[in-house]
Scaffold this motif. Sequence first.
Motif, PDB file in Angstrom:
ATOM      1  N   ALA A 451     -15.804   0.045 -16.713  1.00 21.91           N
ATOM      2  CA  ALA A 451     -14.675  -0.884 -16.678  1.00 21.91           C
ATOM      3  C   ALA A 451     -14.845  -1.866 -15.534  1.00 21.91           C
ATOM      4  O   ALA A 451     -15.672  -1.676 -14.638  1.00 21.91           O
ATOM      5  N   ALA A 452     -14.027  -2.920 -15.595  1.00 23.08           N
ATOM      6  CA  ALA A 452     -13.871  -3.834 -14.464  1.00 23.08           C
ATOM      7  C   ALA A 452     -12.520  -3.521 -13.830  1.00 23.08           C
ATOM      8  O   ALA A 452     -11.481  -3.639 -14.478  1.00 23.08           O
ATOM      9  N   SER A 453     -12.547  -3.082 -12.589  1.00 19.14           N
ATOM     10  CA  SER A 453     -11.332  -2.678 -11.890  1.00 19.14           C
ATOM     11  C   SER A 453     -11.006  -3.688 -10.799  1.00 19.14           C
ATOM     12  O   SER A 453     -11.906  -4.272 -10.187  1.00 19.14           O
ATOM     13  N   ARG A 454      -9.722  -3.875 -10.579  1.00 25.35           N
ATOM     14  CA  ARG A 454      -9.297  -4.752  -9.487  1.00 25.35           C
ATOM     15  C   ARG A 454      -8.038  -4.194  -8.855  1.00 25.35           C
ATOM     16  O   ARG A 454      -7.212  -3.554  -9.517  1.00 25.35           O
ATOM     17  N   VAL A 455      -7.912  -4.422  -7.571  1.00 26.28           N
ATOM     18  CA  VAL A 455      -6.742  -3.986  -6.815  1.00 26.28           C
ATOM     19  C   VAL A 455      -6.041  -5.225  -6.280  1.00 26.28           C
ATOM     20  O   VAL A 455      -6.662  -6.061  -5.612  1.00 26.28           O
ATOM     21  N   ALA A 456      -4.758  -5.348  -6.583  1.00 24.56           N
ATOM     22  CA  ALA A 456      -3.959  -6.491  -6.136  1.00 24.56           C
ATOM     23  C   ALA A 456      -2.789  -6.003  -5.305  1.00 24.56           C
ATOM     24  O   ALA A 456      -2.217  -4.940  -5.576  1.00 24.56           O
ATOM     25  N   GLU A 457      -2.455  -6.761  -4.287  1.00 21.77           N
ATOM     26  CA  GLU A 457      -1.289  -6.435  -3.447  1.00 21.77           C
ATOM     27  C   GLU A 457      -0.358  -7.638  -3.423  1.00 21.77           C
ATOM     28  O   GLU A 457      -0.806  -8.776  -3.227  1.00 21.77           O
ATOM     29  N   TYR A 458       0.926  -7.386  -3.611  1.00 18.23           N
ATOM     30  CA  TYR A 458       1.881  -8.486  -3.691  1.00 18.23           C
ATOM     31  C   TYR A 458       3.279  -7.959  -3.381  1.00 18.23           C
ATOM     32  O   TYR A 458       3.548  -6.747  -3.428  1.00 18.23           O
ATOM     33  N   ALA A 459       4.176  -8.882  -3.053  1.00 21.18           N
ATOM     34  CA  ALA A 459       5.583  -8.544  -2.831  1.00 21.18           C
ATOM     35  C   ALA A 459       6.318  -8.708  -4.154  1.00 21.18           C
ATOM     36  O   ALA A 459       6.251  -9.773  -4.783  1.00 21.18           O
ATOM     37  N   ASN A 460       7.012  -7.662  -4.597  1.00 19.51           N
ATOM     38  CA  ASN A 460       7.715  -7.760  -5.877  1.00 19.51           C
ATOM     39  C   ASN A 460       9.138  -8.271  -5.675  1.00 19.51           C
ATOM     40  O   ASN A 460       9.570  -8.554  -4.547  1.00 19.51           O
ATOM     41  N   ASP A 461       9.870  -8.380  -6.781  1.00 21.77           N
ATOM     42  CA  ASP A 461      11.214  -8.951  -6.706  1.00 21.77           C
ATOM     43  C   ASP A 461      12.236  -7.988  -6.128  1.00 21.77           C
ATOM     44  O   ASP A 461      13.409  -8.343  -5.978  1.00 21.77           O
ATOM     45  N   ARG A 462      11.811  -6.759  -5.784  1.00 21.27           N
ATOM     46  CA  ARG A 462      12.714  -5.799  -5.130  1.00 21.27           C
ATOM     47  C   ARG A 462      12.516  -5.770  -3.620  1.00 21.27           C
ATOM     48  O   ARG A 462      13.115  -4.947  -2.935  1.00 21.27           O
ATOM     49  N   GLY A 463      11.663  -6.650  -3.114  1.00 22.58           N
ATOM     50  CA  GLY A 463      11.446  -6.717  -1.677  1.00 22.58           C
ATOM     51  C   GLY A 463      10.392  -5.777  -1.156  1.00 22.58           C
ATOM     52  O   GLY A 463      10.160  -5.716   0.059  1.00 22.58           O
ATOM     53  N   ASP A 464       9.735  -5.038  -2.028  1.00 21.56           N
ATOM     54  CA  ASP A 464       8.679  -4.116  -1.608  1.00 21.56           C
ATOM     55  C   ASP A 464       7.313  -4.782  -1.722  1.00 21.56           C
ATOM     56  O   ASP A 464       7.070  -5.594  -2.621  1.00 21.56           O
ATOM     57  N   THR A 465       6.424  -4.415  -0.809  1.00 19.46           N
ATOM     58  CA  THR A 465       5.021  -4.770  -0.955  1.00 19.46           C
ATOM     59  C   THR A 465       4.342  -3.629  -1.700  1.00 19.46           C
ATOM     60  O   THR A 465       4.412  -2.473  -1.272  1.00 19.46           O
ATOM     61  N   VAL A 466       3.719  -3.949  -2.815  1.00 18.25           N
ATOM     62  CA  VAL A 466       3.104  -2.908  -3.636  1.00 18.25           C
ATOM     63  C   VAL A 466       1.636  -3.231  -3.849  1.00 18.25           C
ATOM     64  O   VAL A 466       1.217  -4.385  -3.797  1.00 18.25           O
ATOM     65  N   ARG A 467       0.877  -2.197  -4.091  1.00 21.91           N
ATOM     66  CA  ARG A 467      -0.551  -2.321  -4.374  1.00 21.91           C
ATOM     67  C   ARG A 467      -0.806  -1.664  -5.723  1.00 21.91           C
ATOM     68  O   ARG A 467      -0.386  -0.518  -5.957  1.00 21.91           O
ATOM     69  N   THR A 468      -1.502  -2.379  -6.624  1.00 22.46           N
ATOM     70  CA  THR A 468      -1.674  -1.924  -8.001  1.00 22.46           C
ATOM     71  C   THR A 468      -3.145  -1.961  -8.399  1.00 22.46           C
ATOM     72  O   THR A 468      -3.874  -2.881  -8.047  1.00 22.46           O
ATOM     73  N   HIS A 543     -15.961   4.587  -9.847  1.00 24.06           N
ATOM     74  CA  HIS A 543     -15.214   3.567  -9.110  1.00 24.06           C
ATOM     75  C   HIS A 543     -13.752   3.964  -8.926  1.00 24.06           C
ATOM     76  O   HIS A 543     -13.130   3.607  -7.929  1.00 24.06           O
ATOM     77  N   SER A 544     -13.203   4.693  -9.891  1.00 24.10           N
ATOM     78  CA  SER A 544     -11.811   5.128  -9.769  1.00 24.10           C
ATOM     79  C   SER A 544     -11.638   6.064  -8.576  1.00 24.10           C
ATOM     80  O   SER A 544     -10.649   5.969  -7.837  1.00 24.10           O
ATOM     81  N   GLN A 545     -12.574   6.966  -8.387  1.00 21.19           N
ATOM     82  CA  GLN A 545     -12.495   7.861  -7.237  1.00 21.19           C
ATOM     83  C   GLN A 545     -12.584   7.076  -5.939  1.00 21.19           C
ATOM     84  O   GLN A 545     -11.808   7.307  -5.000  1.00 21.19           O
ATOM     85  N   LEU A 546     -13.521   6.139  -5.876  1.00 24.69           N
ATOM     86  CA  LEU A 546     -13.685   5.333  -4.670  1.00 24.69           C
ATOM     87  C   LEU A 546     -12.406   4.568  -4.341  1.00 24.69           C
ATOM     88  O   LEU A 546     -11.940   4.564  -3.195  1.00 24.69           O
ATOM     89  N   VAL A 547     -11.814   3.931  -5.336  1.00 24.69           N
ATOM     90  CA  VAL A 547     -10.603   3.142  -5.122  1.00 24.69           C
ATOM     91  C   VAL A 547      -9.434   4.039  -4.733  1.00 24.69           C
ATOM     92  O   VAL A 547      -8.666   3.721  -3.813  1.00 24.69           O
ATOM     93  N   ALA A 548      -9.259   5.168  -5.420  1.00 25.85           N
ATOM     94  CA  ALA A 548      -8.139   6.064  -5.136  1.00 25.85           C
ATOM     95  C   ALA A 548      -8.209   6.624  -3.718  1.00 25.85           C
ATOM     96  O   ALA A 548      -7.177   6.776  -3.047  1.00 25.85           O
ATOM     97  N   GLU A 549      -9.408   6.914  -3.250  1.00 27.10           N
ATOM     98  CA  GLU A 549      -9.546   7.507  -1.915  1.00 27.10           C
ATOM     99  C   GLU A 549      -9.547   6.463  -0.805  1.00 27.10           C
ATOM    100  O   GLU A 549      -9.109   6.757   0.316  1.00 27.10           O
ATOM    101  N   ARG A 550      -9.997   5.253  -1.097  1.00 21.80           N
ATOM    102  CA  ARG A 550     -10.125   4.230  -0.061  1.00 21.80           C
ATOM    103  C   ARG A 550      -8.944   3.276  -0.003  1.00 21.80           C
ATOM    104  O   ARG A 550      -8.478   2.921   1.092  1.00 21.80           O
ATOM    105  N   ASP A 551      -8.439   2.857  -1.161  1.00 19.29           N
ATOM    106  CA  ASP A 551      -7.449   1.781  -1.204  1.00 19.29           C
ATOM    107  C   ASP A 551      -6.025   2.265  -1.443  1.00 19.29           C
ATOM    108  O   ASP A 551      -5.087   1.463  -1.383  1.00 19.29           O
ATOM    109  N   PHE A 552      -5.861   3.541  -1.739  1.00 21.94           N
ATOM    110  CA  PHE A 552      -4.535   4.135  -1.925  1.00 21.94           C
ATOM    111  C   PHE A 552      -4.478   5.435  -1.136  1.00 21.94           C
ATOM    112  O   PHE A 552      -5.518   5.996  -0.765  1.00 21.94           O
TER     113      PHE A 552
END
Length: 706
Positions: A451-468, A543-552
């Motif tokens: 797969a092609a995976s990407r991680v994005a971080e943004y402020a949502n309309d509830r005032g939280d900063t979330v990472r997806t 890549h999922s393991q790498l992202v889950a352990e490093r970016d979350f």
Amino acid sequence: MGGTRTSGWGGVAEGVAPRGTTASPAVRALFIACIFSSAFLLFLVQPIIAKQVMPWFGGASSVWTTCLMFFQIVLLAGYAYSDVATRKLAPRQHARLHVALLALAVLTLPIVAGEALKPDPEHAPLRDLLVLLAATVGLPYFCLSTTGPLLQAWYARLVPQGRVYRLFALSNLASLAGLLAYPFLIEPYSSSLQQSRWWSAGFVVFAALCAGCAWVSRGVASPLVASAGNEDQAPLPARSEQASWWLLSGLGSALLLAISNHLTQNVAAVPLLWLLPLSLYLLSFVLCFEGRGWYRRSVFTGPLILALVVLAWGMNVHSREVKIAIAVPAFAAAFFVCCMFLHGELAMRKPAARHLTRFYLALSGGGAAGGLFVSAIAPAVFDSYHELPLLLIATALAMLWLLRGYFTAHIAAYGVLSLAVMATGLTVFMGWIHLHRQAQDNLVMMRNFYAASRVAEYANDRGDTVRTLYNGSIVHGTQIRSPDAARRLMPTTYYGAGSGVALAMKRFEGAPKSVGVIGLGIGTLAAYGRAGDDFRFYEINPHSQLVAERDFSYLRESAARHQVMLGDARLSLQGESARGQPNRFDLLVVDAFSGDSIPVHLITQEALSVYRQHIKPHGLIAFHVSNLFLNLEPVVEQLAADAGLQAVYLRSTVDYPEKTSVWVIVTDDPVFLNDPEVQARRRPITPIPGLTLWTDASNNLFKILY
């Protein structure tokens, strides 16, 4: 040519004495039947084999593109054989050799992928898949791939004045018929084993037809294709002209795979959507090579300019901004126009019949190169689907180069030339915007075989900063970014407190629990872990393991012990059982069905049998079946009933930070089944008329489409 006319489809020109053997209606029918059957089987085998092998490799869309790459390469080998053998061997020698190859191919039947060819976790999955395909269907497919150019060369000897390239249009029409017949007429009514046997029987019929064609052609004196008139001495086109054959074919093949990836990953994760671009690709060949062809530069230049603009603009528009009902037809129509241009220009450049095997070799070589670029090189080089903008730019430049003579020869075309230059510039600019925005909008972009995976971080309309985490347009987990640990560890999206899996977790409160999870995502379910708990995640994509352990932080901040097992989940569980090390999970979560290309082998009768070996008596198996396009609840209910278990359908409709989720809990645990909250939330499952029990050999996505 005055006074000369053709006696029917592919027939002999009346008034001209043929220099080869005159073909009787029976012989013409033999050749037509052989070419049609070979092309039909050629494309039919691809979904049949893919259905057998895709479960072993996780069901990722890249498995399909790798299968396409393999078939393109074998097609190239078949065309190369046809070119060399037609030019170098005497007809009788060639006939004997080809009949021997057909006989050997028949001996390899039926085309069933053996258990010994399952992927080795120690090796790259791409290599394992290619070895499996070669061993299972390599020789029969090779023989089929030789048929198009070979029989057209033989037919051109027998009927020198025949319009031999119409046979190429016929073969593509047969390929299209085979491609569409599978999901709508064959798969719903037969098992994988039956499909393989029927296909193998069809191959035996084809082999007999092809042997008959070889026998009829054996007596033609010249090993070279001879044509009447001036074509008899037509020289081989210049190398620059041959290079254009490779270029146009390669662009078409690569654009097909790139558009398919974009549609299924970034526009709509709709099952069977890949059929649309592939059907249009084949249809364009039929239209461009049928008779005098439907392609006209004066007709298609304007639409081509518009198509490039639509594709360049469309790849920069988020799927949420345009309705699927608009985006998919727009992409499909624009892609079809590009195919008509590429394949129409190919048809205009086709050589005299004596050189047709070299022409088809170039078409196959370009197609294989395009497939190799998208399915093997691009995942290794790019961190996302960057090949689409590059291919659109290449198509625009090819338009300017190949149509330069048309633009300069027609004064009225100068305005069109200006538009073409502007469209090319816009395509280049939008391609740069696409690459720049992807790098700017995402913290992480990674791509591999799965797969092609990407991680994005943004402020949502509830005032939280979330990472997806995203795979294409599919959300695979969201975490709130907060200095408050409790808020960071709050389960979100499909796994929140109101979800079915939360209710399953609640069953084991107050004591250490053992949980297995198929599908890691970002590790959200680890948030339910407490001291003394054990969580084991099964994940096919490293890549999922790498992202889950490093970016979350769900995994590293969970109080539970956790372990990530890389590899196909079902194969891993089967291996643990074979080693006498079955798990004793209280709860096994199966979370792998959110996308368009679901791993069917994880939701069959055989899969459920494997899962039950790894849970405690009265344990729970939680299937996450949230999917916009597939109605999986009745499938799970039938599996549960077949195993003597109950299926508890739980649907959450809670607010942020959760998403609406659908879970089906399979169990015979009286404590869970009699829980008042479970009984209050449990919903009935609406059956699907005619749905049969899903097994590894018999299952059908078309039946469960919403």
